[in-house]
Design a protein around this motif. Structure first.
Motif, PDB file in Angstrom:
ATOM      1  N   MET A  38      10.961  13.126  18.677  1.00 33.55           N
ATOM      2  CA  MET A  38      11.964  14.150  18.333  1.00 33.55           C
ATOM      3  C   MET A  38      11.581  15.544  18.816  1.00 33.55           C
ATOM      4  O   MET A  38      11.970  16.541  18.193  1.00 33.55           O
ATOM      5  CB  MET A  38      12.257  14.155  16.825  1.00 33.55           C
ATOM      6  CG  MET A  38      12.811  12.823  16.326  1.00 33.55           C
ATOM      7  SD  MET A  38      13.464  12.921  14.649  1.00 33.55           S
ATOM      8  CE  MET A  38      11.964  13.010  13.708  1.00 33.55           C
ATOM      9  N   PRO A  88      17.951  13.630  11.803  1.00 31.68           N
ATOM     10  CA  PRO A  88      19.411  13.740  11.984  1.00 31.68           C
ATOM     11  C   PRO A  88      19.993  12.549  12.746  1.00 31.68           C
ATOM     12  O   PRO A  88      21.204  12.404  12.822  1.00 31.68           O
ATOM     13  CB  PRO A  88      19.594  15.025  12.797  1.00 31.68           C
ATOM     14  CG  PRO A  88      18.256  15.656  12.894  1.00 31.68           C
ATOM     15  CD  PRO A  88      17.223  14.632  12.593  1.00 31.68           C
ATOM     16  N   ASP A  89      19.104  11.727  13.315  1.00 36.24           N
ATOM     17  CA  ASP A  89      19.579  10.511  13.999  1.00 36.24           C
ATOM     18  C   ASP A  89      19.346   9.287  13.113  1.00 36.24           C
ATOM     19  O   ASP A  89      19.298   8.157  13.603  1.00 36.24           O
ATOM     20  CB  ASP A  89      18.867  10.348  15.348  1.00 36.24           C
ATOM     21  CG  ASP A  89      17.366  10.142  15.178  1.00 36.24           C
ATOM     22  OD1 ASP A  89      16.855  10.298  14.040  1.00 36.24           O
ATOM     23  OD2 ASP A  89      16.686   9.830  16.168  1.00 36.24           O
ATOM     24  N   GLU A 132      16.265   6.943  13.941  1.00 33.46           N
ATOM     25  CA  GLU A 132      16.233   6.082  15.130  1.00 33.46           C
ATOM     26  C   GLU A 132      15.035   6.372  16.042  1.00 33.46           C
ATOM     27  O   GLU A 132      14.304   5.462  16.437  1.00 33.46           O
ATOM     28  CB  GLU A 132      17.540   6.288  15.910  1.00 33.46           C
ATOM     29  CG  GLU A 132      17.704   5.342  17.076  1.00 33.46           C
ATOM     30  CD  GLU A 132      19.004   5.632  17.841  1.00 33.46           C
ATOM     31  OE1 GLU A 132      20.056   5.798  17.191  1.00 33.46           O
ATOM     32  OE2 GLU A 132      18.959   5.710  19.081  1.00 33.46           O
ATOM     33  N   MET A 133      14.839   7.650  16.321  1.00 36.51           N
ATOM     34  CA  MET A 133      13.816   7.984  17.307  1.00 36.51           C
ATOM     35  C   MET A 133      12.408   7.811  16.750  1.00 36.51           C
ATOM     36  O   MET A 133      11.506   7.369  17.456  1.00 36.51           O
ATOM     37  CB  MET A 133      14.022   9.431  17.751  1.00 36.51           C
ATOM     38  CG  MET A 133      13.678   9.664  19.200  1.00 36.51           C
ATOM     39  SD  MET A 133      14.098  11.360  19.645  1.00 36.51           S
ATOM     40  CE  MET A 133      14.539  11.148  21.360  1.00 36.51           C
ATOM     41  N   ASN A 186      22.605   8.895  10.503  1.00 34.62           N
ATOM     42  CA  ASN A 186      22.775   9.092  11.936  1.00 34.62           C
ATOM     43  C   ASN A 186      24.014   9.962  12.135  1.00 34.62           C
ATOM     44  O   ASN A 186      25.148   9.522  12.018  1.00 34.62           O
ATOM     45  CB  ASN A 186      22.941   7.735  12.623  1.00 34.62           C
ATOM     46  CG  ASN A 186      22.697   7.861  14.115  1.00 34.62           C
ATOM     47  OD1 ASN A 186      22.748   8.952  14.665  1.00 34.62           O
ATOM     48  ND2 ASN A 186      22.441   6.753  14.764  1.00 34.62           N
TER      49      ASN A 186
END
Lengths: 536, 536
Positions: free
Chosen positions: B255, B364-365, B368-369, B397
């Motif tokens: 990120m 904020p995803d 995921e990352m 997400n």
């Protein structure tokens, strides 16, 4: 045939503006039709000698001194600027609202007080419509937003508490993302020195008004050149501080929360010292106590003792500036050399890549959000707005991860540029400031301000940058460079535009830039440069 | 049955660690099996008297003075800390790499010089693995990243140039986003005061090592409590400066480019003055010339003359701290009162909302990352990592526009908190600093550190915060509060955990917090508070 809703709504804002202009007392005589190329001779003819004297001859510092010493009342001064601002509207179309009654009332109130309430006691100040103002509506040049309430604007509050008189609000371009000043509400604002040229944007109304001397102290904002382009085009001073020095609330805009490229407010003024006063007045309020994201530092003037080392950026390596701009740089460089400063050439560092990054970061959603208020009411998009959002190769609708990647590119570029600057110390002293073209030429012809990087470069790097007027276009001295072979398409576009005869009367300005957060140093260096140029 | 690839890869990092530990000279005697609850008595038994004296009795300031006055060589000191760090590894499992040969070589080189090369000449410094180090690999506790090259780490470079000796690198938790310290490479790091408790995270290896006195100067990083939780849990000093005071490059993480909540490096130390020295050494380098995003301000110690106004945050209004923490706050408050300071209660401002915002902005995803490197090699996710990414109601997400909206919420909350703090001046003086629970209790039992807001609150607000040790859990004094009715589920979870007998020997620490950018003031106030507590 029924008019479209956006047309009706736009008319309502013009009607409101006209109503506020109808208060002018005494009314102005009608202006010639057609209007003259330059508006600079109108004030002498249409204002009283006293109004003319007060608005023509002094900067804010001098007017404040006259107010403090009671040589002048705020009411007299305010009425003079109200009438000159109204004249500016008829001449160059830069006003969204004339605040006659409330400005006169405020001035009278200030005159009635035994002591000044603050350092700006009685001074009329103009403000870009986009910034909002307590108790007003604002639309940020979107038709859809006409009539929307204003947010609180702490910068305006600080100035008000320091004793100023707000008297006029001014135009900006559609979406505010243009270096010109046209929108579907008020049409086009033109340059007070040559109406075939633009005053620039987005603080174009302020540029035109201050360039017309309808204001000594205007407030604009800058995320890509919006203070500097108008200041430069209109031959006045302008300052884009490092972001987070002064508060930025109360502005109506889209993409709030996207803080990858930061905007800042900034002043457009008749003198360098007005900029210093602006910064001092705002920072004396310790605005970081209100907005904790701000830098904790009062305005701390610097005294530069050593001879300065000045680097001249003759070109950014992508688009060569027009001949008047190169001559202006030479005027400044020669003066600095004559004054004993060390003057070297600035080596630009990948300014083309900088544009790829900053243009992508202006609209990481491909322009979706900034164009939404146009679509909402079917307002037509103007050519320069289409150009900056839909026609830029690096403006794309990115995923969030792609957006973060671009922020990393930004950070890497910023560090590379810092190293590039530090490297100037390898051969002796480090460069103190860069003097560069404010824009790729004098004020652009309408609809041609397509090359942002001379200004957006310093937004990407978040470097403080001040505009100062240097000279005027001279048809004899500034001949077109025949046989020049452009470096690329953008360079060719800029080169092909230039014909000196089209720029009669246009001011030419330069920009002085320092490393990030070296705001006080930039202003101190500007003082040294102007003194080298024989100014006070 | 063939082992999974991630298992093999994880083993390769342990093998490497063990190989580096095999260099210990002379080797350490084998430790008892099972290991004792507290590791604090081991050093006296396993080290030579001189090694014990050097590592046990002095802080970095004193050791530097001894080095400068040649009462001590860097080699002798470095060997002592190398052996104590190795012992720490066997006792609490906090080391990823012991740098025996290169540390001894470096120390010898420094000893050979006629003059000190800088203010840290000869001092051994430990560094969290995650931070990277020139010429090493780093994996940030992801199995998939084992063997990846390190980025340049300017903070480490500054310390090295100031004369330090890097001698050991330490553990962190999976993904680094945990207030404990367990990963699939090295397993669990435990607390040197009580092995049933966690040292905290993410700088858990540093916390354990410094708490074991295997280091006087450790380097961690903090985006949610990662310096402060380990410092607090292990009874040492820790400091999370305002972001952008010190450089943050050279850390391996996901990120990158998401700058909505900023991490910062920070020290874990044996004394308050070591923190001041850390800040001075780094900022004397003017790191903003290298990373232009940094604040331009050297370390500028403040002298507080007036009696301080201290606010005590007894609870954040969401989760009530365990009895030892409340007693520690009372110890500090009483000392401050007795020293003539004004002591008031702090009114927390919507700390539940703060967690909604900051947890959303961490991922904020939707995580995921940060989870991708686990999936890449099929590495199992650990419970606390699942908890913080997949089990938080506000971790989602988001679209980019939703992300920007959350940034606006963050900015609004920050302004509201600033106004809330300014309001304390309504009745006399403004609060200078807050003293608050470092965490909701002493070091948590393993796998239970689920309540971040006592630390993440100050990351969201970007306030400087220092941890200082106050007392130890006392089974008699710190009885469970019978009949307490929890305010909510989180409060119940925390309340139910507490049984004083489980916390035998655990240190209890408090946190001192100032407004954003008031780093020097926080450290000056901590000096006043510690003096009020009868310390030097």
């Amino acid at each position: 045939m029924i008019s479209k809703p956006w047309v009706e709504k736009a008319k309502s804002a013009r009607d409101y503006r006209d109503e506020t202009l109808s208060k002018v007392d005494p009314p102005l005589e009608p202006l010639p039709d057609p209007l003259p190329l330059s508006s600079q001779d109108l004030p002498k003819k249409y204002l009283t000698p006293r109004e003319y004297e007060l608005t023509q001859n002094y900067d804010a510092i001098e007017l404040l001194e006259m107010l403090r010493s009671k040589k002048l009342t705020s009411e007299e001064l305010t009425r003079a600027f109200l009438r000159r601002a109204a004249l500016a509207q008829y001449a160059v179309n830069c006003v969204t609202e004339l605040m006659w009654d409330e400005a006169v009332e405020r001035a009278k109130y200030l005159d009635s007080l035994p002591e000044p309430i603050g350092p700006l006691h009685g001074l009329p100040i103009s403000v870009k419509e986009h910034h909002g103002m307590n108790g007003k509506t604002n639309h940020a040049s979107y038709v859809a937003w006409i009539g929307q309430p204003c947010d609180r604007n702490p910068l305006n509050d600080y100035l008000y508490d320091a004793g100023c008189v707000f008297y006029v609000r001014t135009t900006g371009p559609q979406t505010l993302m243009a270096l010109e000043c046209e929108n579907n509400i008020y049409g086009r604002t033109v340059n007070p020195w040559n109406r075939n040229l633009t005053p620039g944007g987005s603080s174009g109304g302020e540029g035109a008004l201050v360039g017309f001397r309808g204001s000594v102290w205007g407030l604009g904002g800058d995320i890509g050149g919006s203070v500097r382009a108008p200041a430069s085009n209109c031959g006045v001073y302008g300052f884009k501080p490092t972001s987070k020095r002064i508060p930025l609330k109360g502005m109506k805009h889209t993409m709030d929360g996207k803080d990858s490229i930061l905007a800042t407010f900034g002043p457009l003024t008749q003198s360098r010292e007005t900029i210093n006063l602006f910064m001092k007045v705002i920072l004396d309020n310790e605005p970081w106590r209100y907005d904790p994201s701000l830098t904790v530092k009062k305005w701390t003037p610097e005294t530069l003792t050593e001879p300065l080392k000045i680097a001249i950026e003759w070109s950014d390596g992508v688009v060569k500036p027009h001949p008047p701009m190169i001559r202006a740089l030479k005027v400044v460089a020669d003066a600095c050399k004559a004054a004993g400063m060390e003057v070297v050439d600035w080596e630009p560092y990948k300014h083309d890549k900088a544009w790829d990054i900053v243009s992508g970061l202006y609209f990481p959603d491909g322009g979706e959000m900034i164009l939404a208020p146009l679509k909402e009411i079917d307002e037509p998009i103007l050519p320069l707005i289409k150009f900056i959002t839909e026609e830029q190769p690096n403006v794309k609708n990115r995923t969030m991860h792609e957006y973060w990647d671009l922020c990393v590119e930004r950070d890497n570029y910023r560090e590379e540029y810092a190293a590039h600057w530090s490297k100037t110390a390898d051969s002796g002293m480090e460069v103190d400031v860069i003097i560069c073209p404010a824009t790729p030429g004098a004020a652009p012809l309408h609809d041609t301000a397509r090359y942002w990087p001379y200004t957006s470069q310093w937004n990407l790097l978040d470097f403080p940058a001040a505009i100062f007027p240097v000279t005027f276009v001279d048809v004899e001295k500034d001949k077109k460079e025949e046989g020049y072979v452009p470096m690329n398409e953008q360079d060719k576009y800029n080169y092909d535009l230039y014909e000196p005869e089209k720029w009669v009367g246009a001011p030419v300005s330069c920009c002085i830039v320092g490393r990030r957060n070296m705001d006080e140093k930039v202003m101190a260096a500007l003082e040294a440069v102007e003194k080298a140029m024989g100014r006070k």
